[in-house]
Design a protein around this motif. Structure first.
Motif, mmCIF file in Angstrom:
data_model
loop_
_atom_site.group_PDB
_atom_site.id
_atom_site.type_symbol
_atom_site.label_atom_id
_atom_site.label_comp_id
_atom_site.label_asym_id
_atom_site.label_seq_id
_atom_site.Cartn_x
_atom_site.Cartn_y
_atom_site.Cartn_z
ATOM 1 N N VAL A 46 0.753 -1.275 0.255
ATOM 2 C CA VAL A 46 -0.106 0.023 -0.419
ATOM 3 C C VAL A 46 0.480 1.312 0.276
ATOM 4 O O VAL A 46 0.045 1.908 -0.827
ATOM 5 N N PHE A 47 2.116 1.187 1.019
ATOM 6 C CA PHE A 47 2.821 2.709 1.291
ATOM 7 C C PHE A 47 3.347 2.841 -0.427
ATOM 8 O O PHE A 47 3.249 3.525 -0.445
ATOM 9 N N VAL A 48 4.074 1.229 -0.850
ATOM 10 C CA VAL A 48 4.421 2.385 -2.374
ATOM 11 C C VAL A 48 3.989 2.679 -3.090
ATOM 12 O O VAL A 48 4.049 3.202 -4.150
ATOM 13 N N LYS A 56 11.453 5.958 4.506
ATOM 14 C CA LYS A 56 10.541 6.077 5.012
ATOM 15 C C LYS A 56 9.461 5.323 5.309
ATOM 16 O O LYS A 56 9.157 4.899 6.487
ATOM 17 N N ILE A 57 9.811 4.342 5.114
ATOM 18 C CA ILE A 57 8.659 2.689 5.239
ATOM 19 C C ILE A 57 9.028 1.978 5.570
ATOM 20 O O ILE A 57 9.076 1.051 6.765
ATOM 21 N N ALA A 58 10.844 1.739 5.688
ATOM 22 C CA ALA A 58 11.893 1.027 6.560
ATOM 23 C C ALA A 58 11.850 2.199 8.445
ATOM 24 O O ALA A 58 11.486 0.690 8.564
ATOM 25 N N MET A 63 11.763 -2.175 9.336
ATOM 26 C CA MET A 63 12.231 -2.890 9.327
ATOM 27 C C MET A 63 13.765 -2.496 8.689
ATOM 28 O O MET A 63 14.337 -1.499 8.234
ATOM 29 N N SER A 64 14.772 -3.008 8.159
ATOM 30 C CA SER A 64 16.244 -2.756 7.693
ATOM 31 C C SER A 64 16.204 -2.000 6.427
ATOM 32 O O SER A 64 14.964 -3.025 5.469
ATOM 33 N N GLN A 65 16.555 -1.184 6.074
ATOM 34 C CA GLN A 65 16.264 -0.962 4.141
ATOM 35 C C GLN A 65 17.045 -1.889 3.408
ATOM 36 O O GLN A 65 15.816 -1.941 1.976
#
Length: 209
Positions: A46-48, A56-58, A63-65
């Motif tokens: 969804v964020f993608v 930002k998502i990480a 979560m890791s990059q």
């Protein structure tokens, strides 16, 4: 909100603050089971779709990059999700269940977690209980009892939200979120849960103003 500031809302997307609040509790129990990990993965999709950066998502998903980059690369080759409508006025069952969940959480907090619905809300949040017709009916009964017994301590918006959700759950929706490639039910519940809580938070802020 800290400092009393509240930025403008764009109904076409989530704000970063909304996503952070929605994911805060999720990140605490992410290791508790595969179901929550799957939900987080679906939220990344969804964020993608919102065009958010991997950084930002990480940060929001804790979560890791490299892990986020792998997911983002995968989703860019998948069929994109249809545009998400972020309005409370949707009537498919997962969306209504998410609103009911968010409402019950807010009522539980308003009553200092002494509400009848508190244990059910906690079980849903920790993944110990799933959404089924039986558990939804049980949550509705508990919430009705809280609204009846503690009306002076709750906002008018609590009862109004329950009445709207309950009427819609009693009448099957004419159109449901069955579009091929549509967001899964778990994602729609999570989004509706957060949007319902934000709506109640706005109502409480207006009442205190």
């Amino acid at each position: 909100m800290a400092g009393g500031e509240r930025g403008p809302r764009n109904p076409e997307t989530l704000t970063e603050e909304q996503a952070e609040r929605m994911l805060a509790g999720m990140n605490e129990v992410i290791r508790a089971g595969e179901e929550m990990r799957k939900l987080r993965t679906e939220m990344i999709k969804v964020f993608v779709g919102f065009g958010w950066t991997q950084d930002k998502i990480a940060r929001l998903t804790d979560m890791s990059q490299p892990a986020v980059s792998k997911q983002v690369a995968k989703y860019r080759t998948d069929e994109p999700l249809p545009p998400l409508e972020l309005s409370l006025a949707q009537y498919d069952t997962p969306w209504l269940e998410g609103r009911l969940w968010g409402l019950a959480e807010d009522v539980s907090e308003a009553l200092d977690e002494t509400a009848h619905c508190t244990r059910a809300v906690d079980a849903l949040a920790r993944g110990r209980r799933r959404f089924t017709p039986r558990t939804v009916d049980e949550l509705r009964r508990l919430l009705e009892e809280d609204l009846r017994q503690h009306r002076p301590h709750l906002l008018p918006g609590h009862q109004a939200a329950y009445d709207e959700i309950s009427r819609a759950l009693d009448v099957p929706a004419k159109t449901a979120a069955t579009t091929p490639g549509a967001a899964p039910a778990s994602v729609r519940r999570a989004l509706a849960r957060q949007l319902q809580r934000d709506r109640l938070c706005d109502a409480e802020a207006d009442a205190d103003a």
